[in-house]
Design a protein around this motif. Structure first.
Motif, PDB file in Angstrom:
ATOM      1  N   GLY A 483       0.802  -1.208   0.000  1.00  0.00           N
ATOM      2  CA  GLY A 483       0.000   0.000   0.000  1.00  0.00           C
ATOM      3  C   GLY A 483       0.835   1.259   0.000  1.00  0.00           C
ATOM      4  N   LEU A 510      -5.436  10.324  -7.291  1.00  0.00           N
ATOM      5  CA  LEU A 510      -5.702   8.956  -6.832  1.00  0.00           C
ATOM      6  C   LEU A 510      -6.792   8.300  -7.670  1.00  0.00           C
ATOM      7  N   LYS A 518      -3.753  -0.880  -0.833  1.00  0.00           N
ATOM      8  CA  LYS A 518      -4.182  -0.119   0.332  1.00  0.00           C
ATOM      9  C   LYS A 518      -3.743   1.335   0.194  1.00  0.00           C
ATOM     10  N   VAL A 519      -4.674   2.251   0.441  1.00  0.00           N
ATOM     11  CA  VAL A 519      -4.365   3.677   0.395  1.00  0.00           C
ATOM     12  C   VAL A 519      -4.655   4.289   1.757  1.00  0.00           C
ATOM     13  N   MET A 520      -3.656   4.969   2.286  1.00  0.00           N
ATOM     14  CA  MET A 520      -3.789   5.639   3.576  1.00  0.00           C
ATOM     15  C   MET A 520      -3.538   7.130   3.362  1.00  0.00           C
ATOM     16  N   SER A 536     -14.024   9.397   0.029  1.00  0.00           N
ATOM     17  CA  SER A 536     -13.304   8.170  -0.300  1.00  0.00           C
ATOM     18  C   SER A 536     -13.476   7.142   0.809  1.00  0.00           C
ATOM     19  N   ASN A 537     -12.931   5.957   0.539  1.00  0.00           N
ATOM     20  CA  ASN A 537     -12.936   4.884   1.536  1.00  0.00           C
ATOM     21  C   ASN A 537     -11.515   4.549   1.994  1.00  0.00           C
ATOM     22  N   TYR A 538     -10.623   5.514   1.895  1.00  0.00           N
ATOM     23  CA  TYR A 538      -9.241   5.275   2.273  1.00  0.00           C
ATOM     24  C   TYR A 538      -9.103   5.206   3.795  1.00  0.00           C
ATOM     25  N   GLU A 539      -8.026   4.532   4.248  1.00  0.00           N
ATOM     26  CA  GLU A 539      -7.730   4.536   5.677  1.00  0.00           C
ATOM     27  C   GLU A 539      -7.190   5.912   6.056  1.00  0.00           C
TER      28      GLU A 539
END
Length: 742
Positions: A483, A510, A518-520, A536-539
């Motif tokens: 990620g 992005l 995985k994107v944080m 978004s649904n990023y961490e």
């Protein structure tokens, strides 16, 4: 007679087995085929005064089961054998205070030497003398403890080491003063076992050779140009006649540079054939001068384990033992890290997150740094996003180009300006240059410890190219990492003052990248994370950008509204006073209780970055955070070290060996004389609701210059800034380039 020092934080060692990984002798290229020995020079002399009770006790309790302790043998006026690291007692004790009139001048190896010598004092005379730290870069805090001078018998009787190595460096000197090293070691061997006796004097070893059968004699080589007193040959010339050495010794003891030379620029040269040649002659080989707290050759990236491995696990040879001031690191290297591969299974469930790529080895955020981080085993690649004047997002560790580039030696020096809102003076800012302009500047490796004369990989200090965020995502998408973590800071300032919407640009980039990993998203601004949460649904990772001592439950509840993870500083986990850890906070546990993942930063290999409790060992520091607090990830300039740690075999042992136990906070303070303990500092603040709640991001609007924070420079007809007086500035930049180390 003796009461051992209260090493209370090592009592756990009594509860665990230290048997290690068993017999892996087939893997070793030592003369015997067994694993190399660890010889603790003066005990654990990297922390405690050399040859003190604390040093010897600590070495035995934390090292491999067969760790030998090293004693530099000196003789007193009445013939007692003492362990002391220098022939001059004033170099490592307070004898000059106890006996101010005791200074004498003697010839030592033909050199007139002034000082206090053991031959002028009886053992009783030395009872009030206290051993002290003799290396100025090491902590003096144990000098006030009771560190009496020990006899060899004291060490054997009270420490009960697995083995004893007697070093006899000055037999000729003591003979001149009517003291016999030969008589002492022969007599001592009748009272206790001596594993090894070493000396740099051929005559001494020949003289005692017939009296020892089980004790191994080792010839110590000094610097190549020095003359050995018995043969009148240089040590360099004696090295060419190992057959002669075999007639009076079972092994040789050499500086590590005899085996792997180091050039004047502090880079390794090709290894010599010495170890294989000595093994062919039937001689064991021991290397000395292994320490954690010194400038290692740059090839090792300040990683002491990497250095040990180059001597014991390089596929071509292995020394038979290492003499170390930090035996815990040598022990862990042999048992935990030798014969590993990058394909070994992971033993610690912790993410290795790069900090500007492998920024300890290459300029941060360059293609070279990212390539190295991927090769080193990073799990997550990071990109701290900056944005150019023409709206291009790219990766760089600072909004001020002077911190990570050679811009100060370029014509862009005329763009320097103050920015009170960001707290930066004379900065040259990313938002004031276009991407095409930034590409003309060289990257520069960041050296955080120049005041200690510790530099990073100077041969490649300007290597690599900067990367746009889109290019970074492409690299991450096609590499083995799991990620990425995108860091965004100063978003509110850029939107309100520079007309640059960095959050929108990152979201758009992005989206177009189509990244399948995985994107944080990391930020110290809750408003940035809130915007990403709605888009978004990023961490989302909240960066606590200060050292904190506690956190309110209500504050954690606020954090959970916009983030699922938190980044803490190391100081927020292990608070320190004067580089000694004092206690542990409960911040990590509180965050984890609310189901927030915790990442800790910033882990670096340079020994000055670590509190004394971690023994100048980056692996010990990582292990203490991971094993004690089960943190989810470490953020590091040196991903190779963290990646190696999480695969080390000792983490898989049913009984954890002592050299893989976490260092308990405040442990070293408990065995320190109260007079030497650092004064208590004010505790770090508590993180409150007000600290984490930020106003929404302002709308992006056209930049204004009325604050004096921008300096775009004159604009030519083609729309590009002109460089006034470029020829003059180029000459000045060449001058500065000769003076400034980037």
């Amino acid at each position: 007679m003796w009461k051992l020092c209260p090493l209370c934080f090592l009592l756990l060692c009594a509860l665990v087995s230290a048997q290690g990984s068993g017999n892996r002798s087939a893997l070793w290229q030592t003369l015997s085929g067994n694993q190399p020995l660890v010889i603790a020079r003066g005990g654990f002399s990297g922390i405690f005064p050399d040859s003190s009770l604390n040093a010897y006790s600590f070495a035995v309790q934390t090292g491999l089961p067969d760790t030998l302790v090293w004693c530099d043998l000196q003789l007193t006026k009445d013939g007692a054998g003492i362990c002391f690291p220098d022939i001059k007692l004033d170099n490592a004790s307070d004898i000059d205070v106890v006996y101010p009139k005791g200074r004498k001048t003697y010839l030592v190896n033909g050199v007139s030497t002034q000082g206090w010598f053991s031959v002028d004092f009886t053992l009783k005379d030395l009872e009030p003398v206290n051993i002290k730290q003799r290396i100025y870069s090491r902590s003096p805090n144990y000098d006030s403890s009771q560190n009496i001078i020990l006899t060899v018998d004291d060490v054997v009787t009270n420490i009960k080491p697995p083995g004893l190595w007697l070093s006899v460096p000055h037999d000729a000197f003591f003979t001149q003063h009517n003291q016999s090293m030969r008589n002492f070691v022969v007599s001592a061997s009748r009272r206790f076992a001596i594993s090894y006796i070493s000396s740099p004097e051929v005559g001494f070893l020949r003289n005692i050779a017939s009296r020892f059968r089980t004790t191994k004699l080792v010839f110590q080589f000094l610097e190549p140009d020095l003359v050995e007193p018995t043969t009148n040959q240089t040590y360099g010339s004696l090295l060419t006649n190992l057959t002669l050495v075999k007639t009076f010794a079972a092994g040789i003891l050499v500086p590590k540079t005899y085996i792997i030379p180091v050039d004047s620029s502090l880079y390794l040269q090709q290894a010599k054939s010495l170890v294989n040649d000595a093994h062919a002659a039937g001689l064991e080989v021991f290397g000395y001068n292994f320490v954690n707290d010194a400038t290692l050759p740059y090839n090792y990236s300040y990683d002491p384990v990497a250095e040990y491995l180059s001597f014991i696990d390089n596929g071509k040879f292995s020394v038979d033992g290492v003499i170390s001031d930090f035996p815990v690191t040598a022990s862990a290297t042999i048992d935990c890290y030798a014969h590993m591969s990058k394909n070994d299974s992971v033993k610690a469930n912790v993410l290795v997150i790069s900090n500007e790529g492998a920024s300890g080895d290459y300029p941060g955020c360059t293609d070279k740094a990212y390539e190295k981080a991927v090769s080193d085993g990073a799990d997550i690649l990071d990109c701290p996003v900056q944005i150019t004047n023409d709206g291009i997002p790219f990766c760089l560790g600072s909004i001020n180009l002077r911190d990570r580039t050679t811009v100060s030696q370029s014509d862009f020096i005329n763009r320097a300006t103050d920015n009170p809102e960001l707290g930066i003076e004379k900065g040259i800012f990313a938002y004031n240059l276009t991407w095409s302009e930034i590409k003309t500047i060289q990257p520069a490796i960041y050296n955080p410890y120049t005041k200690y004369q510790l530099f990073r990989n100077p041969k490649f200090k300007n290597a690599g190219n900067f990367m746009q965020l889109s290019d970074f995502l492409t690299v991450a998408n096609t590499s083995a990492v799991s990620g990425v973590i995108i860091s965004i800071e100063n978003a509110a300032y850029l939107a309100a003052n520079q007309g640059l919407g960095v959050t929108d640009v990152v979201l758009d980039t992005l989206s177009k990248a189509g990244i399948n990993k995985k994107v944080m998203i990391r930020s110290s601004d809750s408003a940035v994370l809130s915007k990403f949460k709605s888009s978004s649904n990023y961490e989302l990772v909240y960066l606590v950008d200060e050292d904190v001592g506690d956190i309110l439950n209500s504050t954690i509840s606020e954090i959970k509204k916009f983030a699922s993870s938190v980044v803490l500083s190391k100081e927020s986990v292990y608070p320190t006073d004067k580089l000694f850890t004092t206690h542990v906070t409960t911040v990590v546990q509180k965050l984890q209780a609310f189901n927030l993942s915790v990442y800790v930063h910033l882990f670096q290999n340079e020994y000055v970055s670590q509190p004394w409790d971690f023994f100048s060992d980056p692996y010990m520091e990582i292990n203490s955070h991971v094993s004690s607090y089960l943190i989810s990830g470490v953020i590091t300039d040196f991903p190779a070290t963290a990646a190696k740690y999480k695969r080390n075999r000792c983490l898989g042992y049913e009984d954890v060996p002592p050299y893989m136990l976490p260092a308990p906070a405040g442990g070293l303070l408990t065995i320190m004389d109260k007079r030497s303990q650092p004064p208590a500092e004010a505790p770090n603040p508590t993180l409150t609701d007000e600290s984490v709640i930020e106003p929404p991001l302002p709308p992006v609007r056209a930049p204004t210059n009325n604050t004096g924070t921008t300096a775009p420079g004159p604009v030519a007809a083609n729309g590009q800034p002109t460089l006034v007086g470029s020829a003059i500035l180029s000459g000045i930049s060449v001058f500065y380039a000769a003076l400034v180390l980037c």
